[in-house]
Write a protein that holds these residues in place. Structure first.
Motif, mmCIF file in Angstrom:
data_model
loop_
_atom_site.group_PDB
_atom_site.id
_atom_site.type_symbol
_atom_site.label_atom_id
_atom_site.label_comp_id
_atom_site.label_asym_id
_atom_site.label_seq_id
_atom_site.Cartn_x
_atom_site.Cartn_y
_atom_site.Cartn_z
ATOM 1 N N GLY A 184 5.547 13.987 3.040
ATOM 2 C CA GLY A 184 4.507 12.723 2.473
ATOM 3 C C GLY A 184 3.523 13.496 1.263
ATOM 4 N N ARG A 185 2.802 12.343 1.106
ATOM 5 C CA ARG A 185 1.574 13.164 0.161
ATOM 6 C C ARG A 185 0.267 11.816 0.370
ATOM 7 N NH1 ARG A 185 5.058 15.943 -1.107
ATOM 8 N NH2 ARG A 185 5.711 17.017 -2.743
ATOM 9 N N ALA A 186 -1.126 12.055 0.142
ATOM 10 C CA ALA A 186 -1.842 11.719 0.156
ATOM 11 C C ALA A 186 -3.141 11.812 -0.976
ATOM 12 C CB ALA A 186 -3.084 12.553 1.703
ATOM 13 N N ALA A 187 -3.865 10.626 -0.728
ATOM 14 C CA ALA A 187 -4.746 10.795 -2.327
ATOM 15 C C ALA A 187 -5.879 10.339 -1.750
ATOM 16 C CB ALA A 187 -3.709 9.272 -3.023
ATOM 17 N N LEU A 188 -7.442 10.583 -2.628
ATOM 18 C CA LEU A 188 -8.002 9.832 -2.367
ATOM 19 C C LEU A 188 -9.338 10.203 -3.282
ATOM 20 C CD1 LEU A 188 -10.425 9.197 0.372
ATOM 21 C CD2 LEU A 188 -11.309 11.558 0.247
ATOM 22 N N LEU A 189 -9.661 9.199 -3.915
ATOM 23 C CA LEU A 189 -10.574 9.633 -5.398
ATOM 24 C C LEU A 189 -12.094 9.694 -4.343
ATOM 25 C CD1 LEU A 189 -10.570 6.427 -7.229
ATOM 26 C CD2 LEU A 189 -9.696 7.905 -8.109
ATOM 27 N N VAL A 190 -12.913 10.838 -4.811
ATOM 28 C CA VAL A 190 -14.013 11.869 -4.957
ATOM 29 C C VAL A 190 -15.118 11.384 -4.668
ATOM 30 C CG1 VAL A 190 -15.442 13.232 -5.862
ATOM 31 C CG2 VAL A 190 -13.683 13.915 -6.401
ATOM 32 N N LEU A 243 9.638 12.988 -3.420
ATOM 33 C CA LEU A 243 8.226 12.331 -3.741
ATOM 34 C C LEU A 243 7.879 13.753 -4.469
ATOM 35 C CD1 LEU A 243 6.053 11.282 -3.021
ATOM 36 C CD2 LEU A 243 5.822 12.488 -0.607
ATOM 37 N N ALA A 244 7.043 13.366 -5.331
ATOM 38 C CA ALA A 244 6.432 13.753 -6.434
ATOM 39 C C ALA A 244 5.032 13.996 -6.231
ATOM 40 C CB ALA A 244 7.090 13.855 -7.971
ATOM 41 N N GLY A 245 4.266 13.089 -6.240
ATOM 42 C CA GLY A 245 3.116 12.753 -5.424
ATOM 43 C C GLY A 245 2.748 11.482 -5.367
ATOM 44 N N LEU A 246 0.790 11.526 -4.736
ATOM 45 C CA LEU A 246 0.969 9.864 -4.888
ATOM 46 C C LEU A 246 -0.752 10.495 -5.690
ATOM 47 C CD1 LEU A 246 0.665 6.901 -3.302
ATOM 48 C CD2 LEU A 246 -0.342 8.110 -1.381
ATOM 49 N N VAL A 247 -1.508 9.089 -6.706
ATOM 50 C CA VAL A 247 -2.832 9.435 -7.408
ATOM 51 C C VAL A 247 -3.395 8.343 -6.658
ATOM 52 C CG1 VAL A 247 -3.806 9.786 -9.574
ATOM 53 C CG2 VAL A 247 -2.244 10.666 -8.643
ATOM 54 N N GLY A 252 -8.950 0.545 -6.254
ATOM 55 C CA GLY A 252 -8.221 0.667 -4.872
ATOM 56 C C GLY A 252 -6.438 1.035 -5.517
ATOM 57 N N GLY A 253 -6.095 1.074 -3.859
ATOM 58 C CA GLY A 253 -4.736 1.372 -4.347
ATOM 59 C C GLY A 253 -4.353 2.596 -4.986
ATOM 60 N N ALA A 254 -3.135 2.254 -4.727
ATOM 61 C CA ALA A 254 -3.034 4.428 -5.349
ATOM 62 C C ALA A 254 -1.596 3.907 -6.326
ATOM 63 C CB ALA A 254 -1.819 4.566 -3.761
ATOM 64 N N THR A 255 -0.999 5.178 -6.988
ATOM 65 C CA THR A 255 0.118 4.890 -7.660
ATOM 66 C C THR A 255 0.898 6.250 -7.287
ATOM 67 O OG1 THR A 255 -0.723 4.454 -9.662
ATOM 68 C CG2 THR A 255 1.192 5.894 -10.022
ATOM 69 N N ASP A 277 -1.483 -1.780 -4.815
ATOM 70 C CA ASP A 277 -3.268 -2.380 -5.602
ATOM 71 C C ASP A 277 -4.057 -1.591 -4.150
ATOM 72 O OD1 ASP A 277 -2.704 -3.658 -3.199
ATOM 73 O OD2 ASP A 277 -2.595 -5.910 -4.893
ATOM 74 N N ALA A 278 -5.050 -1.853 -4.185
ATOM 75 C CA ALA A 278 -6.104 -1.531 -2.436
ATOM 76 C C ALA A 278 -5.027 -2.437 -2.040
ATOM 77 C CB ALA A 278 -7.706 -2.327 -3.148
#
Length: 418
Positions: A184-190, A243-247, A252-255, A277-278
Motif C-alpha cells: 500500500g501507499r498513502a498520499a496527502l497534500l500539505v 505498486l510504486a507510489g501514490l501522489v 482532489g484525487g490521487a495519481t 478525481d476527488a
C-alpha cells in the motif's frame, strides 16, 4: 533498447488514468478475481499524445539549490532506552523539526512517535503498531497520520497527537482470514485534510486493488473504490508488488503509479500512471511513461504540490528520472544516472529544480533542468550506511537510515540543507 534524449530543459513523462467502474457505496469492495475472461490486447507504446512535462511551472517557489550539507544528524537511540527499534518513517514540521516513527524489534511492543527539535529528541509517545507503514503525514492541527496495515484490525490509518499521545484509528477495510499479503501507499497534500490510500491485497480467492479517501481530521471514510477494472485497462495482472507510489492531486484525487504488465508475460512491465478525481472516479486513460521495449521498472516516486509526478526508473544501462505533469503524458528524460542501485528513494523540492537521491556515502543532488549531479554529500557513516528513505522538508529534505557511527545499527535522522 529504444534510445531516449536527455532534455536540456525537462520534459518528461506522465499522467494518470481511468476507465470504467462505479464508486463504491462506502463499504469495503469485493476482491477482484485474478482469473478473468480473456481481454483484448493492451497497448505497449509510450503515451506521447498528451502534453509532456515542460519543467518548473510558472509561479513555482524559488529553488533553494542543491542539498550540500547536513544541518543536523539526530541519534534516535535515547528515544527508546533499553529497547532496540528501527526507524521506519519520518515527516518534517514547518518549524524545522520532525516526527520520526520507531518500530521495536519485539513485535508485541508498541511503536514510538518521536518528536525531534533542533538536533535532539524532544519527546516520545507510544503508538499501537502500524505494520508495513504506507505513509506518514503531518495534519493541519499538528497531529500525525500513519497509514498502513493495522495488524489484525485491517488496513487504514492511526492519527496520533504528539503532545498527549491520544490515538484515533480508522479502519478502511478489515483484514480477512484469507489475506496473504498487502502492499500500500498513502498520499496527502500539505495543508489538506483528505488522505488517500491505495492497497493491493492478495487473498486466497484473488487480489483486490482498492483506492480510498479518508477525512483525516475526523476519521470519516469518504470513498472506497475497487479499481481492479481500471488497473485491467493497463495491465493483465493486479498491482500487487508492482505498486510504486501514490501522489495527491491539488484539486482532489490521487495519481496511482505502478508497473503494468500489458502482455501475458508478467515480467514485461511498463511504468504506468492512473489518475482519479476527488470522488475516486477515473480521469482519462492509463498513461504509459515508457515503451515496453525500453525495459523500465519503477524504483521510486515523488510528488509535487501541483500534482506533478516524478519517477526514478531502472533501465538496462542505469536509471532515468522522468517527470509527469498532472494531466500530461510521456516525454523526454530529466536526468540519466549510471548507478541504478540507489534509485529506491527520491525527494523533489517544490520548485521542481533539484531532487535528491540516496548515495553510497549519503545523498546525491540532481538538477532536473540540466540532468547534472552535485555531490555526493557524505554523512560520516563508517563502515556501513543504510539510507532507508528521503522526504521533503522546508528548505531541504529529511533522510532516515541506519549507521555504524557512533555505534553499530544506530538509527539516525539527517536534516539535509543547501
Amino acid at each position: 533498447m529504444t534510445g531516449r534524449r536527455l532534455a536540456a530543459v525537462p520534459l518528461a513523462a506522465c499522467l494518470l488514468l481511468a476507465v470504467s467502474g462505479c464508486p463504491a457505496d462506502g463499504g469495503p469492495p469485493e476482491p477482484s478475481a485474478t482469473s478473468a475472461a480473456p481481454r483484448p490486447a493492451l497497448p505497449t507504446t509510450a503515451s506521447t499524445d498528451l502534453p509532456p512535462y515542460g519543467g518548473p511551472p510558472a509561479g513555482a517557489p524559488a529553488s533553494v539549490g542543491p542539498l550540500t550539507r547536513v544541518r543536523a544528524a539526530v541519534d534516535l537511540t535515547p528515544a527508546t532506552p533499553g529497547v532496540f527499534a528501527r526507524l521506519v518513517s519520518a515527516v518534517a514540521t514547518p518549524d524545522g523539526g520532525a516526527y520520526a516513527l520507531l518500530s521495536p524489534a519485539d513485535r508485541a511492543a508498541p511503536q514510538s512517535l518521536v518528536s525531534v527539535a533542533g538536533n535532539a529528541v524532544a519527546g516520545t509517545v507510544p503508538l499501537p503498531r502500524v505494520d508495513d507503514v504506507w505513509g506518514m503525514h503531518l495534519l493541519a492541527g499538528g497531529s500525525v497520520a500513519v497509514a498502513g496495515r493495522l495488524g489484525d484490525e485491517g488496513y487504514g490509518v492511526r492519527v496520533v497527537d504528539p503532545a498527549t499521545g491520544a490515538v484515533r484509528t480508522t479502519v478502511v477495510a478489515p483484514a480477512g482470514d484469507g489475506d496473504r499479503a498487502a502492499d500500500g501507499r498513502a498520499a496527502l497534500l500539505v495543508g489538506a485534510s483528505t488522505l488517500y490510500l491505495f492497497f493491493s491485497v492478495e487473498r486466497d480467492d484473488g487480489t483486490s486493488d482498492v483506492l480510498a479517501s479518508v477525512d483525516a481530521a475526523t476519521g470519516q471514510v469518504l470513498e472506497v473504490r475497487d479499481v481492479g477494472e481500471d488497473v485491467a485497462a493497463a495491465s493483465r495482472y493486479p498491482v500487487g508488488g508492482q505498486l510504486a507510489g501514490l501522489v495527491a492531486r491539488p484539486d482532489g484525487g490521487a495519481t496511482l503509479v505502478f508497473d503494468a504488465s500489458p502482455t501475458d508475460v508478467a515480467e514485461d512491465r511498463i511504468p504506468t500512471v492512473l489518475t482519479f478525481d476527488a470522488d475516486l472516479a477515473p480521469v482519462g486513460e492509463p498513461v504509459r511513461v515508457t515503451d515496453l521495449a525500453e525495459g523500465a521498472e519503477t524504483q521510486s516516486v515523488a510528488g509535487a504540490p501541483d500534482g506533478t509526478v516524478f519517477l526514478v526508473v531502472a533501465v538496462r544501462d542505469g536509471a532515468w528520472i522522468l517527470g509527469v505533469q498532472d494531466g500530461g503524458g510521456a516525454g523526454p528524460l530529466l536526468a540519466q544516472l549510471e548507478d541504478r542501485v540507489y534509485g529506491y528513494a527520491l525527494a523533489v523540492e517544490p520548485a521542481q529544480v533539484w531532487a535528491v537521491l540516496p548515495a553510497p556515502t549519503g545523498a546525491l543532488a540532481v538538477d532536473l533542468t540540466t540532468g547534472q549531479t552535485r555531490g555526493p554529500l557524505p554523512v560520516g557513516c563508517a563502515p556501513r550506511l543504510d539510507v532507508r528513505d528521503l522526504y521533503p522538508a522546508p528548505g531541504g529534505a529529511l533522510m532516515i537510515g541506519e549507521c555504524d557511527t557512533p555505534r553499530e545499527d544506530t538509527q539516525l535522522l539527517w536534516f539535509l540543507a543547501p
